[in-house]
Enzyme design. Structure first.
Site, PDB file in Angstrom:
ATOM      1  N   CYS A  12      96.816 -32.063 -80.586  1.00 42.33           N
ATOM      2  CA  CYS A  12      98.179 -32.597 -80.615  1.00 42.33           C
ATOM      3  C   CYS A  12      98.127 -34.009 -80.037  1.00 42.33           C
ATOM      4  CB  CYS A  12      99.097 -31.725 -79.767  1.00 42.33           C
ATOM      5  SG  CYS A  12      98.539 -31.679 -78.058  1.00 42.33           S
ATOM      6  N   HIS A  72      97.643 -31.343 -68.561  1.00 42.59           N
ATOM      7  CA  HIS A  72      98.613 -30.364 -68.049  1.00 42.59           C
ATOM      8  C   HIS A  72      99.353 -30.862 -66.817  1.00 42.59           C
ATOM      9  CE1 HIS A  72      95.845 -27.567 -70.210  1.00 42.59           C
ATOM     10  NE2 HIS A  72      97.013 -27.237 -70.686  1.00 42.59           N
ATOM     11  N   GLU A 124      99.609 -26.009 -65.833  1.00 42.65           N
ATOM     12  CA  GLU A 124     100.825 -26.779 -66.136  1.00 42.65           C
ATOM     13  C   GLU A 124     102.005 -26.270 -65.303  1.00 42.65           C
ATOM     14  OE1 GLU A 124     102.235 -26.688 -70.264  1.00 42.65           O
ATOM     15  OE2 GLU A 124     104.250 -27.053 -69.496  1.00 42.65           O
ATOM     16  N   THR A 167     105.580 -25.784 -71.715  1.00 43.37           N
ATOM     17  CA  THR A 167     105.658 -26.440 -73.030  1.00 43.37           C
ATOM     18  C   THR A 167     105.065 -25.621 -74.174  1.00 43.37           C
ATOM     19  OG1 THR A 167     103.565 -27.547 -72.565  1.00 43.37           O
ATOM     20  CG2 THR A 167     105.581 -28.790 -72.098  1.00 43.37           C
ATOM     21  N   CYS A 199     107.303 -27.807 -76.504  1.00 43.22           N
ATOM     22  CA  CYS A 199     107.075 -29.057 -77.236  1.00 43.22           C
ATOM     23  C   CYS A 199     106.988 -28.792 -78.736  1.00 43.22           C
ATOM     24  CB  CYS A 199     105.852 -29.794 -76.700  1.00 43.22           C
ATOM     25  SG  CYS A 199     104.350 -29.417 -77.544  1.00 43.22           S
ATOM     26  N   SER A 270      94.218 -27.986 -78.294  1.00 42.72           N
ATOM     27  CA  SER A 270      93.108 -28.648 -77.595  1.00 42.72           C
ATOM     28  C   SER A 270      91.762 -28.403 -78.298  1.00 42.72           C
ATOM     29  CB  SER A 270      93.052 -28.156 -76.146  1.00 42.72           C
ATOM     30  OG  SER A 270      93.170 -26.757 -76.090  1.00 42.72           O
TER      31      SER A 270
HETATM   32 FE1  F3S Z   1     100.168 -31.106 -76.658  1.00 42.27          FE
HETATM   33 FE2  F3S Z   1     101.615 -32.140 -74.801  1.00 42.27          FE
HETATM   34 FE3  F3S Z   1     102.606 -30.323 -76.387  1.00 42.27          FE
HETATM   35  S1  F3S Z   1      99.483 -31.618 -74.613  1.00 42.27           S
HETATM   36  S2  F3S Z   1     100.858 -29.009 -76.863  1.00 42.27           S
HETATM   37  S3  F3S Z   1     101.981 -32.375 -76.993  1.00 42.27           S
HETATM   38  S4  F3S Z   1     102.938 -30.498 -74.227  1.00 42.27           S
END
Ligand code: F3S
Length: 290
Positions: A12, A72, A124, A167, A199, A270
């Site tokens: 991401c 995080h 986080e 998130t 997010c 990730s």
């Molecule tokens: Fe990535 Fe940030 Fe969302 S690391 S998964 S864009 S909270």
């Protein structure tokens, strides 16, 4: 075997940014300490370790003059303490995580009890709690919040409640959690504020995984076992009723999986692109030999 890729998967923007900042800092300083893994993926962390990064658990273990805060994030006091100790701080906290931290801090300053819907032992979530002082709790069980109210005497009960989410949580589970709290506690509260801080990148990955999970024979979810968002993808696919396997690398593919007609592929936020491509290439190659 036909392979279908989720339309949204892998790195991401927050992870890309964090990885880029650490890579640049390693080039500039030649080595640094990272307060926990940069992102929850062993492949990424191992590559950085080879370039001079050391993962430490707390500031007392730091030996370098440079400390990286992972995507995080970390508690506000931890960052301030690092600066006080004269360390160069490379703060790679994802902007979406920073938004949750600052929102939680503002709520706490306005005397809200802040409830974080999330895994209390996740980096986080611990970091977010580090921005709210005494006024925060993290849980995924609404009963824990209700019990807290039941077991607190009337004079000490908070009259303002703020609810945020880790998130990487699932939107429908968050909605369910919030609705249970509203139903039980709203009559006792002066103010209730709910902010959906899941997010978009997480949500899009979950939606596109679900879309293909409904039409394939098997799902492979690629990513670190310590990655919350990857685990959530695997849970969502399993809940959709499809055979689901969570793997970190191509070598974990089992022969018994190769007889499926269609396989869906998704990956956590990730998981680097090359790991995804290695899994797909290995799957194709092994399925040909069957
Ligand atoms: Fe990535 Fe940030 Fe969302 S690391 S998964 S864009 S909270």
């Amino acid at each position: 075997m036909r392979i279908e890729r989720a339309s949204e998967m892998g790195f991401c923007f927050g992870v890309r940014r964090s990885v880029k900042l650490v890579a640049e800092a390693l080039q500039r300083y030649g080595g640094l300490d990272s307060l926990g893994p940069t992102v929850h993926n062993q492949e990424v962390v191992s590559a950085f370790t080879r370039q001079g990064m050391r993962v430490v658990e707390n500031l007392n273990q730091v030996r370098s003059k440079v400390i990286a805060i992972p995507a995080h994030g970390a508690g506000r006091e931890v960052i301030e303490e690092a600066q006080k100790r004269g360390l160069e701080v490379i703060d790679t906290t994802c902007p979406m995580v920073r938004r949750v931290q600052t929102t939680a801090a503002e709520m706490s300053e306005r005397e809200f009890l802040v409830v974080i819907f999330g895994e209390s032992n996740h980096t986080e979530v611990k970091g977010i709690l580090g921005w709210v002082g005494e006024r925060g709790i993290a849980t995924m069980d609404s009963a824990a919040v209700l019990n807290l109210f039941r077991n607190t005497c009337a004079e000490e009960l908070p009259s303002r409640l703020g609810i945020l989410s880790q998130t990487t949580q699932n939107r429908s589970q968050f909605a369910h959690f919030v609705s249970q709290i509203i139903e039980a506690l709203l009559p006792n509260l002066r103010e209730l504020q709910v902010i959906n801080t899941i997010c978009d990148a997480t949500w899009k990955r979950q939606q596109s995984a679900l879309e293909i999970a409904r039409r394939v024979d098997m799902m492979l979810v690629i990513g670190g076992r310590n990655s919350a968002n990857t685990r959530r993808l695997a849970e969502i696919c399993t809940a959709a009723g499809v055979e689901t396997h969570h793997i970190e690398v191509a070598s974990e593919i089992e022969d018994s999986w190769l007889r499926r007609e269609t396989t869906g592929i998704t990956a956590g936020a990730s998981t680097p692109d090359y790991v995804i491509e290695e899994v797909i290439a290995s799957l194709r190659e092994k399925a040909q030999d069957i």
